[in-house]
Enzyme design. Structure first.
Site, short mmCIF file in Angstrom:
data_model
loop_
_atom_site.label_atom_id
_atom_site.label_comp_id
_atom_site.label_asym_id
_atom_site.label_seq_id
_atom_site.Cartn_x
_atom_site.Cartn_y
_atom_site.Cartn_z
N CYS A 10 -4.42 14.06 1.47
CA CYS A 10 -5.75 13.42 1.48
C CYS A 10 -6.78 14.20 2.32
O CYS A 10 -7.97 14.22 1.98
CB CYS A 10 -5.65 11.98 1.96
SG CYS A 10 -4.36 11.69 3.18
N HIS A 54 -11.09 9.84 5.85
CA HIS A 54 -10.68 11.03 6.60
C HIS A 54 -11.89 11.96 6.68
O HIS A 54 -12.53 12.27 5.66
CB HIS A 54 -9.57 11.79 5.86
CG HIS A 54 -8.22 11.12 5.94
ND1 HIS A 54 -7.98 9.94 6.60
CD2 HIS A 54 -7.02 11.50 5.43
CE1 HIS A 54 -6.70 9.63 6.50
NE2 HIS A 54 -6.10 10.56 5.79
N1 LIG Z 1 -2.47 6.45 2.38
C1 LIG Z 1 -3.06 7.58 2.02
O1 LIG Z 1 -4.23 7.87 2.38
C2 LIG Z 1 -2.35 8.57 1.15
C3 LIG Z 1 -3.05 9.64 0.68
C4 LIG Z 1 -2.42 10.59 -0.12
C5 LIG Z 1 -1.09 10.41 -0.42
N2 LIG Z 1 -0.41 9.34 0.06
C6 LIG Z 1 1.01 9.21 -0.30
O2 LIG Z 1 1.17 8.06 -1.10
C7 LIG Z 1 2.45 7.49 -0.86
C8 LIG Z 1 2.33 6.00 -0.53
O3 LIG Z 1 1.45 5.84 0.51
P1 LIG Z 1 0.79 4.45 0.92
O4 LIG Z 1 -0.21 4.84 1.91
O5 LIG Z 1 0.39 3.62 -0.25
O6 LIG Z 1 2.04 3.72 1.65
P2 LIG Z 1 2.39 2.20 1.82
O7 LIG Z 1 1.18 1.35 1.91
O8 LIG Z 1 3.35 2.16 2.95
O9 LIG Z 1 3.16 1.82 0.45
C9 LIG Z 1 4.40 2.38 0.14
C10 LIG Z 1 4.80 1.99 -1.28
O10 LIG Z 1 6.04 2.62 -1.58
C11 LIG Z 1 6.98 1.63 -1.97
N3 LIG Z 1 8.33 1.96 -1.53
C12 LIG Z 1 8.75 2.17 -0.27
N4 LIG Z 1 10.09 2.36 -0.26
C13 LIG Z 1 10.50 2.29 -1.54
C14 LIG Z 1 11.76 2.40 -2.19
N5 LIG Z 1 12.89 2.63 -1.51
N6 LIG Z 1 11.80 2.28 -3.54
C15 LIG Z 1 10.68 2.03 -4.23
N7 LIG Z 1 9.47 1.90 -3.68
C16 LIG Z 1 9.38 2.03 -2.35
C17 LIG Z 1 6.51 0.38 -1.29
O11 LIG Z 1 7.08 -0.74 -1.93
P3 LIG Z 1 7.42 -2.09 -1.10
O12 LIG Z 1 6.09 -2.77 -0.89
O13 LIG Z 1 8.31 -2.84 -2.02
O14 LIG Z 1 8.06 -1.69 0.17
C18 LIG Z 1 5.01 0.50 -1.49
O15 LIG Z 1 4.66 0.13 -2.79
C19 LIG Z 1 3.10 8.36 0.19
O16 LIG Z 1 3.86 9.33 -0.48
C20 LIG Z 1 1.92 9.00 0.88
O17 LIG Z 1 2.25 10.23 1.47
C21 LIG Z 1 -1.00 8.41 0.83
#
Ligand SMILES: NC(=O)c1ccc[n+]([C@@H]2O[C@H](COP(=O)([O-])OP(=O)(O)OC[C@H]3O[C@@H](n4cnc5c(N)ncnc54)[C@H](OP(=O)(O)O)[C@@H]3O)[C@@H](O)[C@H]2O)c1
Length: 336
Positions: free
Chosen positions: A128, A250
Site C-alpha cells: 500500500c 498512508h
Molecule cells: N490493510 C491494508 O492497508 C492492506 C493494504 C495492502 C494489502 N493488504 C493485505 O491484505 C491482506 C488482508 O489485510 P486486511 O488489512 O484486510 O486484514 P484483516 O482486516 O486482518 O482481515 C484479514 C482477513 O483474512 C481472513 N483470514 C485470516 N486468517 C484466515 C484463514 N486461516 N483462512 C481464511 N481466511 C483467513 C480473515 O477472516 P476472518 O475474519 O474469518 O478471520 C479476514 O477476512 C493482507 O495480506 C495484507 O497484507 C492490506
C-alpha cells in the site's frame, strides 16, 4: 460480460472495501462468493448481489470462479491462490506472497497497466505504501527517467488490518485521561499487542518486521517493488517506514532525482495530468483528506534544496482503497 467473482478475506478491512468498490464501480459481477476463515464461515452478508453465505476458504471449491480477489494474508495466498488459478480463476493477490516472482506481474493501475497482460493466473497488487508513491513517481519517471528516491512513509494503523485499528483506538482510550503523564513523562505502561511500542499519541519509526541490515520488510518492499513496477533494476531507494497514529491513509515524503533536471513547473504539469492523482496546490493534503477517496493526493511539490534539479513532494492515499481494494478491482477491470 459478467463473471463469478470471489473475495477471499472478505471479512477483513480490505475485503469489505473490495465489496464496496465492486458495487460503486458497477463491476460486472455475475455472482459473488465470499470466503474467510472457519471463524466467519456461515455468516450471511447482505450484498448488492443478494445475501451471500461466507465460506471457509480451506473447504471452498474454486471451480467456476473467474476472478478471485485475495486479501487474507500471505500464508493463505501461498496455500490457496495456486489452486484457484489452476481451477481457471485469475487471482489478484493483495499479499506479498508472489509480488517478486518473475512470472507474476506487479501492477499499479494507471502506471504499468500493460504488465497485467503477461499474467499466468496470478497478478500481484503492490504494497500500500509503494502504491501511493508510484502514483506520483511513475508519471515523473515517464517524463524524466527516475534514478533515485529517498522516501519516508507515515503509515496508518489500518495498514495492519482490523487489529491495528483496534490497538490504536484501545490505546487512545487508555491514555486519553493521562494528559499530564503524556506531556511530562510518567505515562502509564501499556502492553502493545501488535506493535512493538505504543502507537497511541506516538510515532513508531519501525513499521513492519526487521529483515536485513536494520531495515524492515515494509522498507525492503518499497525498494524491490518500486524497481519492478517501474522496470528500473538499479533504481536507488533509501526507505524509512514509520507507523503513525492515523486510522486510514498512508503518506510518503519523497525526494526524487532524475536523469535530467526537473523544474517544479514541469513536475506540477506532469502530476496535474497523471491518472488517479489529485494535485493539491493551495492546501496540504492529509490522511484525513484521503480517507474514502480514490485518488492519491499530491502536494508540497518543491525543487530540491541541496543539489538542484530534483523534486521533493508529499503524497497520501487511502491504503484500503488505492493502496489495496481499488487497485485490485482496477486490475480486474483491465482483464475485462
Ligand atoms: N490493510 C491494508 O492497508 C492492506 C493494504 C495492502 C494489502 N493488504 C493485505 O491484505 C491482506 C488482508 O489485510 P486486511 O488489512 O484486510 O486484514 P484483516 O482486516 O486482518 O482481515 C484479514 C482477513 O483474512 C481472513 N483470514 C485470516 N486468517 C484466515 C484463514 N486461516 N483462512 C481464511 N481466511 C483467513 C480473515 O477472516 P476472518 O475474519 O474469518 O478471520 C479476514 O477476512 C493482507 O495480506 C495484507 O497484507 C492490506
Amino acid at each position: 460480460m459478467s463473471g463469478a467473482v470471489a473475495i477471499v478475506g472478505a471479512t477483513g478491512v480490505v475485503g469489505r472495501t473490495m465489496q464496496s468498490i465492486l458495487k460503486e464501480r458497477d463491476f460486472p459481477v455475475g455472482s459473488l462468493r465470499l470466503m474467510a476463515s472457519a471463524r466467519s464461515a456461515g455468516n450471511v452478508v447482505d450484498t448488492k448481489w443478494g445475501k451471500v453465505v461466507v465460506e471457509d476458504l480451506a473447504l471452498a471449491d474454486p471451480a467456476g470462479i473467474d476472478i478471485a480477489l485475495f486479501s487474507a494474508g500471505g500464508d493463505r495466498s501461498r496455500e490457496h491462490a495456486p489452486r484457484f488459478a489452476a481451477a481457471g480463476a485469475v487471482v489478484i493477490d493483495n499479499s506479498s506472497a508472489f509480488r517478486m516472482r518473475e512470472d507474476v506481474p506487479l501492477v499499479v493501475a494507471g502506471v504499468n497497466d500493460a504488465a497485467a497482460a503477461g499474467h499466468q493466473g496470478i497478478i500481484a497488487n503492490p504494497n500500500c505504501t509503494t502504491m501511493a508513491l508510484m502514483m506520483a513517481a511513475g508519471p515523473l519517471h515517464e517524463a524524466a527517467g527516475l534514478t533515485s528516491m529517498v522516501v519516508s512513509s507515515y503509515q496508518s494503523v489500518s495498514g495492519s488490518g482490523h487489529q491495528g485499528v483496534t490497538e490504536l483506538l484501545g490505546q487512545h482510550d487508555r491514555l486519553r485521561p493521562e494528559v499530564h503523564g503524556l506531556m511530562t513523562g510518567g505515562w502509564p505502561e501499556i502492553e502493545p499487542v501488535l506493535y512493538q511500542r505504543p502507537i497511541g499519541f506516538n510515532v513508531l519509526a519501525l513499521a513492519g518486521n526487521l529483515v536485513e541490515g536494520g531495515y524492515t520488510d515494509e522498507e525492503m518492499k518499497l525498494v524491490h517493488e518500486s524497481r519492478k513496477i517501474l522496470d528500473i533494476p538499479d533504481l536507488m531507494v533509501e526507505p524509512t517506514c514509520v507507523r503513525v497514529p492515523v486510522l486510514v491513509g498512508h503518506s510518503v515524503a519523497a525526494t526524487l532525482r532524475f536523469q535530467r533536471p526537473v523544474t517544479v513547473d514541469e513536475a506540477m504539469s506532469v502530476l496535474a495530468g497523471a491518472p488517479g492523482v489529485s494535485l493539491w496546490k493551495d492546501r496540504v493534503p492529509t490522511p484525513l483528506d484521503s480517507a474514502g477517496v480514490d485518488e492519491v493526493l499530491v502536494g508540497r511539490v518543491r525543487e530540491t534544496v541541496g543539489e538542484p534539479g530534483g523534486i521533493n513532494l508529499w503524497a497520501v492515499g487511502d491504503n484500503l482503497r488505492k493502496g489495496a481494494a481499488l487497485n485490485a478491482v482496477q486490475i480486474a477491470e483491465l482483464l475485462l
